[in-house]
Every structure is written in C-alpha cells, then in structure tokens.
Design a protein around this motif. Structure first.
Motif, PDB file in Angstrom:
ATOM      1  N   UNK A 283       0.831  -1.203   0.000  1.00 18.21           N
ATOM      2  CA  UNK A 283       0.000   0.000   0.000  1.00 18.21           C
ATOM      3  C   UNK A 283       0.862   1.249   0.000  1.00 18.21           C
ATOM      4  N   UNK A 284       1.930   1.227   0.783  1.00 11.22           N
ATOM      5  CA  UNK A 284       2.829   2.379   0.841  1.00 11.22           C
ATOM      6  C   UNK A 284       3.520   2.600  -0.498  1.00 11.22           C
ATOM      7  N   UNK A 285       3.889   1.515  -1.168  1.00  9.84           N
ATOM      8  CA  UNK A 285       4.568   1.611  -2.454  1.00  9.84           C
ATOM      9  C   UNK A 285       3.684   2.244  -3.525  1.00  9.84           C
ATOM     10  N   UNK A 286       2.376   2.120  -3.370  1.00  6.99           N
ATOM     11  CA  UNK A 286       1.438   2.687  -4.346  1.00  6.99           C
ATOM     12  C   UNK A 286       0.843   4.019  -3.877  1.00  6.99           C
ATOM     13  N   UNK A 287       1.310   4.515  -2.722  1.00  6.91           N
ATOM     14  CA  UNK A 287       0.781   5.770  -2.170  1.00  6.91           C
ATOM     15  C   UNK A 287      -0.719   5.702  -1.863  1.00  6.91           C
ATOM     16  N   UNK A 288      -1.178   4.534  -1.434  1.00  6.79           N
ATOM     17  CA  UNK A 288      -2.581   4.389  -1.057  1.00  6.79           C
ATOM     18  C   UNK A 288      -2.716   4.807   0.410  1.00  6.79           C
ATOM     19  N   UNK A 289      -2.796   6.087   0.627  1.00  2.46           N
ATOM     20  CA  UNK A 289      -2.772   6.671   1.966  1.00  2.46           C
ATOM     21  C   UNK A 289      -3.868   6.104   2.870  1.00  2.46           C
ATOM     22  N   UNK A 290      -5.097   6.043   2.339  1.00  5.70           N
ATOM     23  CA  UNK A 290      -6.218   5.563   3.149  1.00  5.70           C
ATOM     24  C   UNK A 290      -6.037   4.109   3.542  1.00  5.70           C
ATOM     25  N   UNK A 291      -5.557   3.299   2.620  1.00  6.30           N
ATOM     26  CA  UNK A 291      -5.349   1.878   2.923  1.00  6.30           C
ATOM     27  C   UNK A 291      -4.203   1.710   3.907  1.00  6.30           C
ATOM     28  N   UNK A 292      -3.153   2.509   3.766  1.00  9.05           N
ATOM     29  CA  UNK A 292      -2.040   2.450   4.720  1.00  9.05           C
ATOM     30  C   UNK A 292      -2.557   2.734   6.121  1.00  9.05           C
ATOM     31  N   UNK A 293      -3.366   3.775   6.270  1.00 10.71           N
ATOM     32  CA  UNK A 293      -3.917   4.132   7.580  1.00 10.71           C
ATOM     33  C   UNK A 293      -4.814   3.008   8.111  1.00 10.71           C
ATOM     34  N   UNK A 294      -5.582   2.417   7.200  1.00 15.65           N
ATOM     35  CA  UNK A 294      -6.479   1.334   7.595  1.00 15.65           C
ATOM     36  C   UNK A 294      -5.686   0.136   8.120  1.00 15.65           C
ATOM     37  N   UNK A 295      -4.616  -0.194   7.437  1.00 22.74           N
ATOM     38  CA  UNK A 295      -3.782  -1.321   7.858  1.00 22.74           C
ATOM     39  C   UNK A 295      -3.059  -1.021   9.168  1.00 22.74           C
ATOM     40  N   UNK A 296      -2.590   0.205   9.318  1.00 28.06           N
ATOM     41  CA  UNK A 296      -1.900   0.579  10.547  1.00 28.06           C
ATOM     42  C   UNK A 296      -2.845   0.580  11.743  1.00 28.06           C
ATOM     43  N   UNK A 297      -4.130   0.827  11.471  1.00 18.47           N
ATOM     44  CA  UNK A 297      -5.115   0.866  12.554  1.00 18.47           C
ATOM     45  C   UNK A 297      -5.629  -0.515  12.926  1.00 18.47           C
ATOM     46  N   UNK A 298      -5.241  -1.528  12.144  1.00 13.14           N
ATOM     47  CA  UNK A 298      -5.727  -2.876  12.409  1.00 13.14           C
ATOM     48  C   UNK A 298      -4.932  -3.502  13.547  1.00 13.14           C
ATOM     49  N   UNK A 333       8.556   5.071  -0.911  1.00 13.38           N
ATOM     50  CA  UNK A 333       7.980   4.422  -2.085  1.00 13.38           C
ATOM     51  C   UNK A 333       8.086   5.293  -3.325  1.00 13.38           C
ATOM     52  N   UNK A 334       7.995   6.609  -3.157  1.00  7.90           N
ATOM     53  CA  UNK A 334       8.023   7.514  -4.297  1.00  7.90           C
ATOM     54  C   UNK A 334       9.368   7.527  -5.018  1.00  7.90           C
ATOM     55  N   UNK A 335      10.391   7.059  -4.355  1.00 11.49           N
ATOM     56  CA  UNK A 335      11.709   7.036  -4.975  1.00 11.49           C
ATOM     57  C   UNK A 335      11.906   5.795  -5.826  1.00 11.49           C
ATOM     58  N   UNK A 336      10.876   4.937  -5.879  1.00 15.96           N
ATOM     59  CA  UNK A 336      10.989   3.669  -6.600  1.00 15.96           C
ATOM     60  C   UNK A 336      10.094   3.666  -7.830  1.00 15.96           C
ATOM     61  N   UNK A 337      10.440   2.830  -8.850  1.00 16.87           N
ATOM     62  CA  UNK A 337       9.603   2.720 -10.047  1.00 16.87           C
ATOM     63  C   UNK A 337       8.214   2.227  -9.691  1.00 16.87           C
ATOM     64  N   UNK A 338       7.192   2.829 -10.271  1.00 17.18           N
ATOM     65  CA  UNK A 338       5.816   2.418 -10.008  1.00 17.18           C
ATOM     66  C   UNK A 338       5.346   1.544 -11.162  1.00 17.18           C
ATOM     67  N   UNK A 339       5.633   0.257 -11.111  1.00 16.75           N
ATOM     68  CA  UNK A 339       5.278  -0.646 -12.202  1.00 16.75           C
ATOM     69  C   UNK A 339       4.575  -1.865 -11.657  1.00 16.75           C
ATOM     70  N   UNK A 340       3.573  -1.644 -10.842  1.00 16.26           N
ATOM     71  CA  UNK A 340       2.927  -2.738 -10.127  1.00 16.26           C
ATOM     72  C   UNK A 340       2.056  -3.621 -10.972  1.00 16.26           C
TER      73      UNK A 340
END
Length: 373
Positions: A283-298, A333-340
């Motif tokens: 999630x962090x690698x794709x900049x999915x902020x809401x999902x990152x927060x959701x996972x951290x809150x689990x 994550x932003x410093x890495x290629x986004x080729x998911x």
C-alpha cells in the motif's frame, strides 16, 4: 430480393406467415435455401424470431437444409438457442438431421443460450441426451463457465442440477466457473456455486489463485464477503508467488475489499510474499494513503509489527506519529519505479515487483526504527 438480399420466402419466414411460406414452397422454382447478404436462410430467420409454425413448415420440406451455416458459422439451432426460442429448439432437436452439438466460433447452441440467460432454452437442450453439457469452448470454458461469467444465476442453477455437469471445469489458465463469477462480481452466482457440494471453493488456477484471490484482486467486495462466510475458505491462501488475497486487494487499491478482508479475524495482515513484502508495504509503495492508515489501525498489524526491541511500533507513538509513518513510507515508495500489478492472473499481478525488493527491506527497517524515538 431486397437490398439486404432477402427473398420473398425469407421475408415471409421472418414475419411468421406460415401459409405464405407454404405457397412459396409449393412453387418448384423457389430456392428454399437462398441466403441473404449475411448468409442466412429462411429457416435461420424463422428460428431466430421464434416462428414455430414456419419452422415446422420449412422442416417438412426435405429440400430445406437444417444444417446450413451463415457467414459466421451459425446454424438454425444456434439462432434459436441464442435468442431463447425454446419451442423452436424442441422442433429442431426432434429432427434427426440436426447436429445438437454443432459449433460456431467454438460455441455450441447451449453455450449461446447460457450466455444470454435463456433458462427454458437451456432446459430444452439439456433434456436431449445427445447434448454434451461439458462441451468446451476453444479456450476451455463450458456452458457453466459462460453462465457464471455473465452472471446468469438461474442458468447456473439449472446446469448444476444436471448430474453430468463438471462443476469445476477449467478454462484457459486453469480458471473455474467460481473464479469467473468471483472476478466478474456476481455474488448470487457465487452463492449458487458454493451451495453445490461438487464445487471446490479452494481450487487454484495455474498461478495459484483461488476464487477469493481473484475476487480480491478485482475489487469485488460483495463477492469477498460471500466467500469469507464459507468456512471451507482459507482466507490467507497464498499463490505461487506467496501473495494473499489481502495483498492483491491492497496492491490494486480496492479499499472496500481491504476493509471486508480485515473484518475477518482470521486474516493475518503481516504475511509476507516471496519478495518479503506485506500488505502494508504494498500500500505504501502505491501511495494508497487511506489503505495504509487502515492497515496501521488494524490490531493484528499493530501487534505483529515489532521493532528491534520486540515492541509494537504503534504502541510507542501517538496519533501524530501515524501520520509520520504514512508519510515516511510514501516518501520511500516515491523514490521507486511504479510498475505494479495488472490483470487477473497471479504472474501478471506480481510482475514488476522485483524492482521494489529493496523497498520491502527498507520499509521494514523504517517501521521498526520509529519505535526508537
């Protein structure tokens, strides 16, 4: 003959004028199998439009060819099946000259009926012992596969009721009817399939994906909930690349699906794939902020993500530090290629992840290091 190549016999057949059709048939000069611009005969037109009496009149004339094909390879039986003309189908099936398993572009008449949801047509075809209900399309799918893919729940139930049906038939890349229904987002079809004891809910395709993994990758939250309710389902099942359903949903940014998965207490969110990546790191690698927060809150994530002293990272922070973790993960994550990932298959879904191998290790160290503050 008009601009579409229709003869007077064809026009009369289309419009259901059986008496007129008989008059034309009594005329020896009439070409009874004359084709229009699309290669369609009078019998094809009558079958497609459900003109039962006309079909009976035409078949009674031995000059009429019930096995003629149009330019797409379709025969009268296929036209009747595709348009759900059950009564016409029965008359055609009673003609011994008819090939009941005839194909056009790889599809049989009952595949056409299944795709379009024509229940009575399916029943008429299945009642004929010559019909092969497991005949396969050129890519391996059967009528059940097509019905599941198109969300035709009544047809799926009718097919499953036939003892000859292979409920776990495989299409291209090893996909089962359940996987097609799951990937396309048809919860009612998924329920119908799961209710059949023949169906294997844990079957995997060539890349190791189950129906739950396919549904998760495609963001079908309603289907995911149906599958999670089945006690036979392994919610943490892994693909050949060790990806879990949660990883697929996270990598594709499907928030509702991630929420549905995390609501199941059996989910282990800190599972790592073959590149040592977790759902949080994806999630962090794709900049999915809401999902990152959701996972951290689990709670499971918090309790199973220790720092170097064995302490949970978030137990050492307050709410503001959660923002710091999110921003730090995203900056990394932003410093890495986004080729998911892409597509439905497991290999395509993890293709491109090699370029982020270093991220998984660095992100892990980052999350652990935050506990030292």
């Amino acid at each position: 003959m008009n601009k579409d190549g229709l003869t007077s016999l064809a026009v009369a057949s289309r419009s259901g004028q059986s008496t007129v059709v008989q008059v034309f048939l009594d005329e020896s000069r009439v070409h009874v199998n004359a084709c229009d611009n699309k290669g369609r005969t009078p019998l094809m037109h009558a079958a497609a439009r459900g003109r039962l009496e006309v079909v009976q009149v035409l078949l009674a004339d031995l000059r009429v060819d019930p096995e003629a094909r149009d330019k797409n390879g379709l025969k009268p039986l296929a036209f009747a099946a595709s348009n759900g003309r059950a009564a016409v189908l029965q008359v055609l099936l009673d003609d011994p000259r008819i090939d009941v398993n005839t194909r056009a572009k790889g599809s049989t008449p009952h595949m056409f009926a299944a795709q379009n949801g024509h229940l009575e047509a399916i029943r008429a075809l299945l009642a004929d012992p010559r019909v092969d209900p497991n005949a396969q399309y050129q890519y391996g799918g059967t009528a059940l596969t097509v019905a599941a893919w198109k969300g035709q729940v009544a047809v799926v139930q009718a097919l499953l009721a036939d003892s000859r049906i292979d409920a776990n038939t495989r299409a291209d890349k090893g996909l089962t009817p359940l996987m097609f229904a799951a990937g396309q987002g048809h919860p009612e079809v998924v329920q119908a399939l799961l209710a059949d004891p023949q169906v294997d809910p844990e079957a995997v395709n060539e890349d190791g994906l189950t129906a739950l993994a396919v549904a998760s990758q495609n963001g079908q939250a309603a289907v995911v909930q149906v599958l999670l309710a089945d006690s036979r389902i392994d919610v943490n099942t892994r693909t050949n690349a060790a990806w879990t359903p949660l990883m697929f949903a996270t990598d594709q940014g499907h928030l509702e699906t991630v929420q549905a998965l995390l609501s199941d207490p059996r989910i282990t969110p800190d599972t790592r794939n073959q590149d040592h990546g977790t759902a949080l790191q994806l999630a962090a690698a794709k900049n999915y902020d809401t999902i990152v927060r959701l996972l951290l809150a689990d709670p499971p994530v918090n309790s199973e993500a220790p720092n170097q002293q064995g302490q949970a990272a978030l137990t050492l922070t307050d709410g503001s530090d959660s923002d710091t973790i999110v921003k730090s993960c995203q900056a990394l994550a932003n410093s890495l290629p986004q080729d998911g990932g892409k597509g439905v298959g497991g290999k395509d879904a993890v293709k491109g992840q090699d370029s982020r191998k270093g991220f998984f290790k660095r992100a892990g160290k980052l999350l652990k290091g935050l506990g030292k503050r």
